[in-house]
Design an enzyme around this catalytic site. Structure first.
Site, mmCIF file in Angstrom:
data_model
loop_
_atom_site.group_PDB
_atom_site.id
_atom_site.type_symbol
_atom_site.label_atom_id
_atom_site.label_comp_id
_atom_site.label_asym_id
_atom_site.label_seq_id
_atom_site.Cartn_x
_atom_site.Cartn_y
_atom_site.Cartn_z
ATOM 1 N N ILE A 123 -10.227 12.806 -15.181
ATOM 2 C CA ILE A 123 -8.949 12.584 -14.491
ATOM 3 C C ILE A 123 -7.817 12.724 -15.503
ATOM 4 O O ILE A 123 -7.921 12.231 -16.640
ATOM 5 C CB ILE A 123 -8.917 11.173 -13.849
ATOM 6 C CG1 ILE A 123 -10.180 10.904 -13.021
ATOM 7 C CG2 ILE A 123 -7.661 10.997 -13.011
ATOM 8 C CD1 ILE A 123 -10.418 11.807 -11.827
ATOM 9 N N GLY A 137 -5.151 -3.343 -15.219
ATOM 10 C CA GLY A 137 -4.737 -2.074 -15.828
ATOM 11 C C GLY A 137 -3.913 -1.247 -14.858
ATOM 12 O O GLY A 137 -4.062 -0.028 -14.778
ATOM 13 N N ASN A 173 -10.015 -2.071 -12.887
ATOM 14 C CA ASN A 173 -9.714 -0.733 -13.380
ATOM 15 C C ASN A 173 -9.444 -0.715 -14.884
ATOM 16 O O ASN A 173 -9.594 0.335 -15.520
ATOM 17 C CB ASN A 173 -8.498 -0.205 -12.608
ATOM 18 C CG ASN A 173 -7.859 0.989 -13.286
ATOM 19 O OD1 ASN A 173 -8.331 2.120 -13.141
ATOM 20 N ND2 ASN A 173 -6.794 0.758 -14.063
ATOM 21 N N VAL A 214 -7.942 -8.726 -20.008
ATOM 22 C CA VAL A 214 -9.143 -9.027 -19.213
ATOM 23 C C VAL A 214 -10.333 -9.418 -20.085
ATOM 24 O O VAL A 214 -11.242 -10.108 -19.620
ATOM 25 C CB VAL A 214 -9.543 -7.851 -18.276
ATOM 26 C CG1 VAL A 214 -8.469 -7.595 -17.220
ATOM 27 C CG2 VAL A 214 -9.872 -6.596 -19.066
ATOM 28 N N SER A 257 -0.765 -0.682 -15.009
ATOM 29 C CA SER A 257 0.479 -0.178 -15.615
ATOM 30 C C SER A 257 0.514 1.342 -15.763
ATOM 31 O O SER A 257 1.602 1.923 -15.817
ATOM 32 C CB SER A 257 0.703 -0.841 -16.983
ATOM 33 O OG SER A 257 -0.480 -0.834 -17.743
ATOM 34 N N ARG A 258 -0.670 1.951 -15.866
ATOM 35 C CA ARG A 258 -0.672 3.400 -16.136
ATOM 36 C C ARG A 258 -1.815 4.082 -15.389
ATOM 37 O O ARG A 258 -2.697 3.418 -14.850
ATOM 38 C CB ARG A 258 -0.847 3.646 -17.643
ATOM 39 C CG ARG A 258 0.334 3.180 -18.457
ATOM 40 C CD ARG A 258 0.200 3.520 -19.930
ATOM 41 N NE ARG A 258 -0.668 2.605 -20.649
ATOM 42 C CZ ARG A 258 -1.728 2.952 -21.362
ATOM 43 N NH1 ARG A 258 -2.060 4.222 -21.468
ATOM 44 N NH2 ARG A 258 -2.453 2.052 -21.996
ATOM 45 N N TYR A 266 -18.947 3.489 -24.363
ATOM 46 C CA TYR A 266 -18.208 3.646 -23.097
ATOM 47 C C TYR A 266 -19.175 3.843 -21.925
ATOM 48 O O TYR A 266 -19.058 3.174 -20.886
ATOM 49 C CB TYR A 266 -17.264 4.837 -23.237
ATOM 50 C CG TYR A 266 -16.386 5.087 -22.033
ATOM 51 C CD1 TYR A 266 -15.232 4.335 -21.815
ATOM 52 C CD2 TYR A 266 -16.691 6.090 -21.118
ATOM 53 C CE1 TYR A 266 -14.418 4.569 -20.721
ATOM 54 C CE2 TYR A 266 -15.887 6.341 -20.024
ATOM 55 C CZ TYR A 266 -14.751 5.579 -19.821
ATOM 56 O OH TYR A 266 -13.945 5.807 -18.738
ATOM 57 N N LYS A 296 -19.863 1.425 -18.636
ATOM 58 C CA LYS A 296 -19.668 1.900 -17.258
ATOM 59 C C LYS A 296 -20.962 1.830 -16.452
ATOM 60 O O LYS A 296 -20.947 1.613 -15.237
ATOM 61 C CB LYS A 296 -19.108 3.330 -17.279
ATOM 62 C CG LYS A 296 -17.693 3.421 -17.887
ATOM 63 C CD LYS A 296 -16.698 2.623 -17.089
ATOM 64 C CE LYS A 296 -15.283 2.733 -17.600
ATOM 65 N NZ LYS A 296 -14.329 1.973 -16.790
ATOM 66 N N ALA A 325 -22.321 3.029 -21.731
ATOM 67 C CA ALA A 325 -23.102 1.801 -21.505
ATOM 68 C C ALA A 325 -22.262 0.785 -20.733
ATOM 69 O O ALA A 325 -22.760 0.119 -19.818
ATOM 70 C CB ALA A 325 -23.566 1.214 -22.833
HETATM 71 P P1 NAP Z 1 -5.208 4.743 -19.136
HETATM 72 O O1 NAP Z 1 -4.210 5.696 -18.599
HETATM 73 O O2 NAP Z 1 -5.522 4.742 -20.589
HETATM 74 O O3 NAP Z 1 -4.784 3.250 -18.670
HETATM 75 C C1 NAP Z 1 -5.563 2.160 -19.064
HETATM 76 C C2 NAP Z 1 -5.044 0.930 -18.367
HETATM 77 O O4 NAP Z 1 -5.897 -0.179 -18.700
HETATM 78 C C3 NAP Z 1 -3.645 0.542 -18.809
HETATM 79 O O5 NAP Z 1 -2.965 0.050 -17.686
HETATM 80 C C4 NAP Z 1 -3.904 -0.563 -19.825
HETATM 81 O O6 NAP Z 1 -2.820 -1.488 -19.925
HETATM 82 C C5 NAP Z 1 -5.099 -1.230 -19.204
HETATM 83 N N1 NAP Z 1 -5.867 -2.024 -20.161
HETATM 84 C C6 NAP Z 1 -6.554 -1.597 -21.237
HETATM 85 N N2 NAP Z 1 -7.147 -2.628 -21.860
HETATM 86 C C7 NAP Z 1 -6.838 -3.745 -21.142
HETATM 87 C C8 NAP Z 1 -7.150 -5.109 -21.255
HETATM 88 N N3 NAP Z 1 -7.928 -5.569 -22.253
HETATM 89 N N4 NAP Z 1 -6.652 -5.989 -20.344
HETATM 90 C C9 NAP Z 1 -5.860 -5.551 -19.329
HETATM 91 N N5 NAP Z 1 -5.531 -4.251 -19.161
HETATM 92 C C10 NAP Z 1 -6.022 -3.362 -20.060
HETATM 93 O O7 NAP Z 1 -6.628 4.938 -18.423
HETATM 94 P P2 NAP Z 1 -7.041 5.678 -17.067
HETATM 95 O O8 NAP Z 1 -7.477 7.040 -17.415
HETATM 96 O O9 NAP Z 1 -6.054 5.444 -16.014
HETATM 97 O O10 NAP Z 1 -8.382 4.861 -16.739
HETATM 98 C C11 NAP Z 1 -8.414 3.782 -15.817
HETATM 99 C C12 NAP Z 1 -9.875 3.408 -15.595
HETATM 100 O O11 NAP Z 1 -10.579 4.547 -15.113
HETATM 101 C C13 NAP Z 1 -10.579 2.965 -16.867
HETATM 102 O O12 NAP Z 1 -11.494 1.943 -16.575
HETATM 103 C C14 NAP Z 1 -11.319 4.221 -17.293
HETATM 104 O O13 NAP Z 1 -12.439 3.922 -18.083
HETATM 105 C C15 NAP Z 1 -11.703 4.786 -15.936
HETATM 106 N N6 NAP Z 1 -11.996 6.210 -15.945
HETATM 107 C C16 NAP Z 1 -11.072 7.112 -16.364
HETATM 108 C C17 NAP Z 1 -11.393 8.469 -16.358
HETATM 109 C C18 NAP Z 1 -10.434 9.530 -16.807
HETATM 110 O O14 NAP Z 1 -10.863 10.700 -16.913
HETATM 111 N N7 NAP Z 1 -9.183 9.226 -17.055
HETATM 112 C C19 NAP Z 1 -12.673 8.875 -15.917
HETATM 113 C C20 NAP Z 1 -13.577 7.921 -15.484
HETATM 114 C C21 NAP Z 1 -13.233 6.591 -15.493
HETATM 115 P P3 NAP Z 1 -1.566 -1.233 -20.962
HETATM 116 O O15 NAP Z 1 -0.687 -0.224 -20.284
HETATM 117 O O16 NAP Z 1 -0.914 -2.586 -21.061
HETATM 118 O O17 NAP Z 1 -2.158 -0.756 -22.235
#
Ligand code: NAP
Length: 247
Positions: free
Chosen positions: A188, A12, A90, A64, A14-15, A155, A159, A157
């Protein structure tokens, strides 16, 4: 922190948080494999930012949650690069809903991506890291693994499952000097949280002692540290990156 000569895989990448982690690891000298599932354009932008930071890497598409797809892709990447030193699990998604309305498919999808996906990737790198007698795995969990959150049964569960996975693998892989840790971000500012209403943000902000949302870079700095040689005596830990939201 110097990661020269190391090969890292960021799922993940990409973003959001994964992009910031990819750029930070590459900036410290690692060759970074930027995984994505659908959004190739965003993955290419991460690669461009890696180049801008003076680093090197490549993009790799695989889902994944798909055992065969991720296992085969990682095996081919390890063959190509000859090693793998750092895995950052991630990739994640959320499909929120109250329990009584939550569909099985939303439960399964979130567990399959967030928890089973990490399991697939850990398993795919373990043998090589064991042979190398060293490695770093960092799992991106969440504050809600520890605190829970209404509307996020699936979600939180997934994590919390990552915390169990982290601690078990930390014990299992320690004899080969592989450190396995988790970061637990709070709120975030990324695409994942962009759907929140202003009112919801204000409510969460009121509970954050540091009075701001986190940035992807706030998390990336901690992941970089855990991936580095400096963190060689840290394993099985869950590091909160949440502005004090949960203590
Ligand atoms: P995001 O901006 O929505 O980015 C999600 C990333 O995961 C993207 O790169 C997406 O790829 C990739 N992805 C999703 N499903 C996938 C799969 N099946 N196989 C491979 N790649 C996959 O999310 P984020 O906020 O950066 O979150 C990143 C991590 O931090 C996640 O695990 C999230 O649960 C965790 N997190 C986030 C927060 C928050 O507040 N943002 C808080 C706690 C934990 P594509 O671009 O190809 O779709």
């Amino acid at each position: 922190m110097n990661l020269k000569g190391k090969v890292a895989l960021v799922t993940g990448g990409s973003r959001g948080i994964g992009r910031a982690v990819s750029v930070r690891l590459a900036g410290a000298g690692a060759f970074v494999i930027v995984n994505f599932a659908r959004n190739e354009e965003a993955a290419r932008e991460t690669l461009r930012l890696i180049g801008e930071a003076g680093g090197d890497g490549k993009i790799a598409r695989f889902d994944v949650s798909d055992d065969r797809e991720s296992t085969d892709a990682i095996a081919a990447l390890i063959k190509e690069k000859g090693r793998i030193d750092i895995l950052v699990n991630n990739a994640g998604e959320s499909r929120d809903g109250l329990l009584v309305r939550m569909k099985d498919r939303d439960w399964d999808r979130v567990i399959d991506t967030n928890l089973k996906g990490a399991f697939h990737c850990c398993r795919a790198v373990a043998y090589t890291m064991m042979k190398q007698r060293g490695g770093r795995i960092v799992n991106v969990s969440s504050v809600v693994a520890l605190s829970g959150n209404a509307g996020q049964a699936n979600y939180s569960a997934s994590k919390a499952g990552l915390v169990g996975l982290t601690k078990s693998l930390a014990r299992e892989l320690a004899p080969r000097a592989i450190c396995v840790n988790a970061v637990a971000p709070g709120l975030i500012d990324t695409d994942m949280t962009s759907a929140m209403t202003e009112e919801q943000r204000e409510t969460v902000l009121a509970g954050i002692p540091l009075s701001r949302l986190g940035t992807p870079d706030d998390v990336a700095g901690v992941v970089l540290f855990l991936a580095s040689d400096e963190a060689g005596y840290i394993t099985g830990q869950v590091i909160g990156v949440n502005g004090g939201l949960y203590m």
